[in-house]
Design a protein around this motif. Structure first.
Motif, PDB file in Angstrom:
ATOM      1  N   ALA A   1     -14.492  12.525  -6.413  1.00  0.00           N
ATOM      2  CA  ALA A   1     -12.546  11.862  -7.550  1.00  0.00           C
ATOM      3  C   ALA A   1     -11.904  11.856  -6.045  1.00  0.00           C
ATOM      4  CB  ALA A   1     -12.332  11.972  -8.374  1.00  0.00           C
ATOM      5  N   PRO A   2     -12.448  11.322  -4.703  1.00  0.00           N
ATOM      6  CA  PRO A   2     -11.147  10.637  -3.831  1.00  0.00           C
ATOM      7  C   PRO A   2      -9.999   9.739  -4.235  1.00  0.00           C
ATOM      8  CG  PRO A   2     -12.904  10.443  -3.317  1.00  0.00           C
ATOM      9  CD  PRO A   2     -13.554  10.513  -4.471  1.00  0.00           C
ATOM     10  N   GLU A   3     -10.289   8.742  -5.352  1.00  0.00           N
ATOM     11  CA  GLU A   3      -9.440   7.255  -5.292  1.00  0.00           C
ATOM     12  C   GLU A   3      -8.251   8.089  -5.724  1.00  0.00           C
ATOM     13  OE1 GLU A   3     -13.629   5.912  -5.281  1.00  0.00           O
ATOM     14  OE2 GLU A   3     -12.407   7.638  -6.016  1.00  0.00           O
ATOM     15  N   PRO A   4      -7.553   8.845  -6.794  1.00  0.00           N
ATOM     16  CA  PRO A   4      -6.500   9.518  -6.890  1.00  0.00           C
ATOM     17  C   PRO A   4      -5.762   9.816  -6.033  1.00  0.00           C
ATOM     18  CG  PRO A   4      -8.097  10.531  -8.838  1.00  0.00           C
ATOM     19  CD  PRO A   4      -9.186   9.694  -7.777  1.00  0.00           C
ATOM     20  N   PHE A   5      -6.232  10.765  -5.145  1.00  0.00           N
ATOM     21  CA  PHE A   5      -5.751  11.390  -4.570  1.00  0.00           C
ATOM     22  C   PHE A   5      -5.243  10.241  -3.097  1.00  0.00           C
ATOM     23  CE2 PHE A   5      -8.387  14.576  -5.317  1.00  0.00           C
ATOM     24  CZ  PHE A   5      -7.721  15.665  -5.671  1.00  0.00           C
ATOM     25  N   ILE A   6      -5.898   9.526  -2.703  1.00  0.00           N
ATOM     26  CA  ILE A   6      -5.882   8.349  -1.605  1.00  0.00           C
ATOM     27  C   ILE A   6      -4.376   7.102  -2.695  1.00  0.00           C
ATOM     28  CG2 ILE A   6      -6.218   6.320  -0.670  1.00  0.00           C
ATOM     29  CD1 ILE A   6      -9.206   7.598  -0.487  1.00  0.00           C
ATOM     30  N   GLY A   7      -4.757   7.239  -3.595  1.00  0.00           N
ATOM     31  CA  GLY A   7      -4.238   6.432  -4.706  1.00  0.00           C
ATOM     32  C   GLY A   7      -2.375   7.385  -4.623  1.00  0.00           C
ATOM     33  N   LEU A   8      -1.839   7.888  -4.307  1.00  0.00           N
ATOM     34  CA  LEU A   8      -0.477   8.837  -3.879  1.00  0.00           C
ATOM     35  C   LEU A   8       0.119   8.051  -3.058  1.00  0.00           C
ATOM     36  CD1 LEU A   8      -2.057  12.343  -4.665  1.00  0.00           C
ATOM     37  CD2 LEU A   8      -0.653  10.730  -6.155  1.00  0.00           C
ATOM     38  N   PHE A   9      -0.644   7.827  -1.749  1.00  0.00           N
ATOM     39  CA  PHE A   9      -0.159   6.593  -1.230  1.00  0.00           C
ATOM     40  C   PHE A   9       0.060   5.569  -0.449  1.00  0.00           C
ATOM     41  CE2 PHE A   9      -1.572  11.399   0.303  1.00  0.00           C
ATOM     42  CZ  PHE A   9      -0.268  12.096   0.157  1.00  0.00           C
ATOM     43  N   THR A  10      -0.637   4.545  -1.886  1.00  0.00           N
ATOM     44  CA  THR A  10      -0.308   3.414  -1.560  1.00  0.00           C
ATOM     45  C   THR A  10      -0.681   2.588  -2.989  1.00  0.00           C
ATOM     46  OG1 THR A  10      -1.671   1.511  -0.389  1.00  0.00           O
ATOM     47  CG2 THR A  10      -3.128   2.735  -0.884  1.00  0.00           C
ATOM     48  N   LYS A  11      -1.092   1.728  -3.539  1.00  0.00           N
ATOM     49  CA  LYS A  11      -1.302   0.947  -4.572  1.00  0.00           C
ATOM     50  C   LYS A  11      -1.879  -0.452  -4.070  1.00  0.00           C
ATOM     51  CE  LYS A  11       3.672   2.047  -6.461  1.00  0.00           C
ATOM     52  NZ  LYS A  11       5.127   0.853  -6.496  1.00  0.00           N
ATOM     53  N   ASP A  12      -2.314  -0.323  -2.596  1.00  0.00           N
ATOM     54  CA  ASP A  12      -3.805  -1.679  -2.222  1.00  0.00           C
ATOM     55  C   ASP A  12      -5.171  -0.888  -2.641  1.00  0.00           C
ATOM     56  OD1 ASP A  12      -5.273  -2.667  -0.783  1.00  0.00           O
ATOM     57  OD2 ASP A  12      -3.413  -3.976   0.086  1.00  0.00           O
ATOM     58  N   SER A  13      -5.845  -1.906  -4.189  1.00  0.00           N
ATOM     59  CA  SER A  13      -7.062  -1.669  -4.090  1.00  0.00           C
ATOM     60  C   SER A  13      -7.569  -1.377  -2.977  1.00  0.00           C
ATOM     61  CB  SER A  13      -7.712  -2.394  -5.314  1.00  0.00           C
ATOM     62  OG  SER A  13      -6.965  -3.669  -4.930  1.00  0.00           O
TER      63      SER A  13
END
Length: 468
Positions: A347-359
């Motif tokens: 599950a890398p997406e939640p961590f990356i999502g902390l820095f951007t809202k761009d899907s």
């Protein structure tokens, strides 16, 4: 204030010394990530990319400062490693006069380097921005970020030099307190300058430099109270250049500084490759680099811990204890690296999502992370070996394996991946991990070579003692 690291249980010594070190790195990383997180909440992808590119350039400069203390500004961190090892060996051998001489020579060396580095880099702001293939939308922010950060290089240098001296003395808690101050001030200033005053990338840079300045001032106040163990006083002889001491610092630190510079240049080249693929590719790579910097905290901690502990033990003639230190450090980094791989594969997406809202940035970042995260295991192993080699004054080995990894794997494979796999960042991530695999193989070879030489030296000493 100094701490003897040559006695007691090896594993407990590693843990007690490394935990404050780990917290220091965590706070320093949090302090750097605050810029990315806060600017991602208040500004667009172009500002995130500007801070990402600028912070990578600054990271390259900083790690090279630490290598010398553990010319040009890119040498500063590498030289700091030379200072840490030099002081550690002197303490292990109970040579107090060499400790004082190493501290004085370090202060003079880094003062000169920081001033020269600041002047040179200020002249190169726009060429560096252009060389990084910075997307047009991010150019103004990158130029502002780098200009402000370059002006603060003397303070960045001062913090790393002070920290390297304390670690050479065997004290890892004091630098943690200094960086905690910087971290807290930086977060407050980021919220004020980025969120309140809408200064964008320039606000992120200004917050970083002002907080580092506060940290240095706090550390100088602490040292001035006379309880730090740094006892230079006002005696000018402590600041006279000693050819032997300076030579030892440079012998250990210079290869580390150049090696760290090459490593960071390699990552900058990968960033350039990502930048040429487009703004969102650049943002994805930049965000993952920040997350990886957190996962690498244990690796970086063990590198510095191994170099400091082994230096004292080598100075005291306890080579088996130094080898034990290396063994436990490799086990620690390997276990943490495996845990990191499992989490980031799932599950890398939640961590990356902390820095951007761009899907789209999140999707591409996950691809890059899936390949890159294996480096947490492999780099952890060769980081430990590098600390061990540096403690013996053989930092050239670290230079050799890192340059080989960069030139034979990391850069060429990343370039080929960008050409043959234009729709995914996964192969680019794997290119970095492949480079570290090559480093591990080379480190294993040199470790066995060193053990054979040490055994021969011990046999000769035993023969001499027998016939004495």
């Amino acid at each position: 204030m100094e701490n003897n690291l040559t006695t007691g249980n090896v594993f407990k010594t590693i843990v007690s010394f490394s935990l404050p070190f780990l917290m220091s790195y965590f706070l320093q990383t949090l302090y750097g990530m605050a810029d990315m997180f806060i600017i991602g909440q208040f500004n667009g992808v172009e500002s995130t990319t500007a801070v990402s590119i600028g912070s990578q350039v600054m990271h390259m400069i900083t790690v090279m400062i630490v290598g010398l203390a553990m010319g040009t500004t890119v040498m500063i961190v590498g030289l700091a490693m030379g200072t840490t090892v030099m002081i550690g060996q002197a303490i292990g051998a109970r040579k107090k006069e060499d400790v004082t001489a190493a501290i004085g020579n370090t202060v003079v060396l880094f003062f000169v380097l920081s001033i020269l580095g600041t002047l040179v880099l200020l002249l190169l702001v726009r060429p560096i921005t252009s060389l990084m293939s910075t997307p047009a939308e991010a150019v103004p922010g990158t130029v502002s970020y780098l200009t402000i950060c370059f002006l603060g290089i003397p303070f960045i240098t001062a913090y790393n030099v002070i920290s390297s001296i304390f670690r050479g003395l065997g004290v890892s808690k004091i630098p943690m307190y200094f960086i905690a101050v910087a971290c807290g001030v930086n977060i407050i200033l980021d919220l004020l300058l980025i969120g309140g005053l809408h200064m964008g990338a320039a606000g992120a840079a200004l917050g970083t430099i002002l907080s580092q300045t506060v940290s240095v001032l706090v550390s100088l106040v602490y040292i001035s109270r006379g309880k730090s163990g740094i006892t230079l006083g006002l005696d000018r002889k402590n600041f006279h250049l000693n050819r032997k001491i300076m030579g030892s610092i440079l012998k250990i630190g210079f290869p580390v500084a150049i090696q760290d510079g090459f490593i960071q240049i390699a990552f900058l080249v990968i960033t350039v490759i990502a930048n040429r693929r487009g703004l969102k590719d650049a943002a994805a790579v930049g965000i993952v680099e920040k997350i990886i910097s957190i996962l690498f905290l244990v690796n970086s901690t063990m590198l510095s811990t191994v170099s400091a502990l082994c230096a004292q033990n080598i100075g005291a003639g306890k080579h088996d204890r130094a080898k034990q230190t290396l063994k436990y450090a490799v086990l620690i980094t390997g276990a943490f690296g495996l845990l990191s791989v499992i989490v980031m594969q799932l599950a890398p997406e939640p961590f990356i999502g902390l820095f951007t809202k761009d899907s789209e940035v999140i999707r591409m970042g996950a691809q890059y992370m899936h390949g890159y995260v294996f480096d947490c295991i492999l780099a952890g192993i060769h980081f430990c070996f590098s600390g061990y080699f540096c403690a013996y004054g053989k930092s050239w080995i670290s230079f050799v394996h890192n340059v080989a990894a960069i030139l034979c794997a990391r850069i060429p494979l990343a370039y080929l991946a960008s050409i043959y796999f234009p729709d995914t960042l996964l192969p680019m991530g794997l290119a970095t991990s492949t480079g570290s695999l090559l480093s591990v193989i080379i480190c294993g070879f040199f470790f066995l070579w060193m053990q054979r030489n040490l055994k021969k030296q011990n046999n000769r000493k035993e023969l001499l003692n027998h016939y004495a």
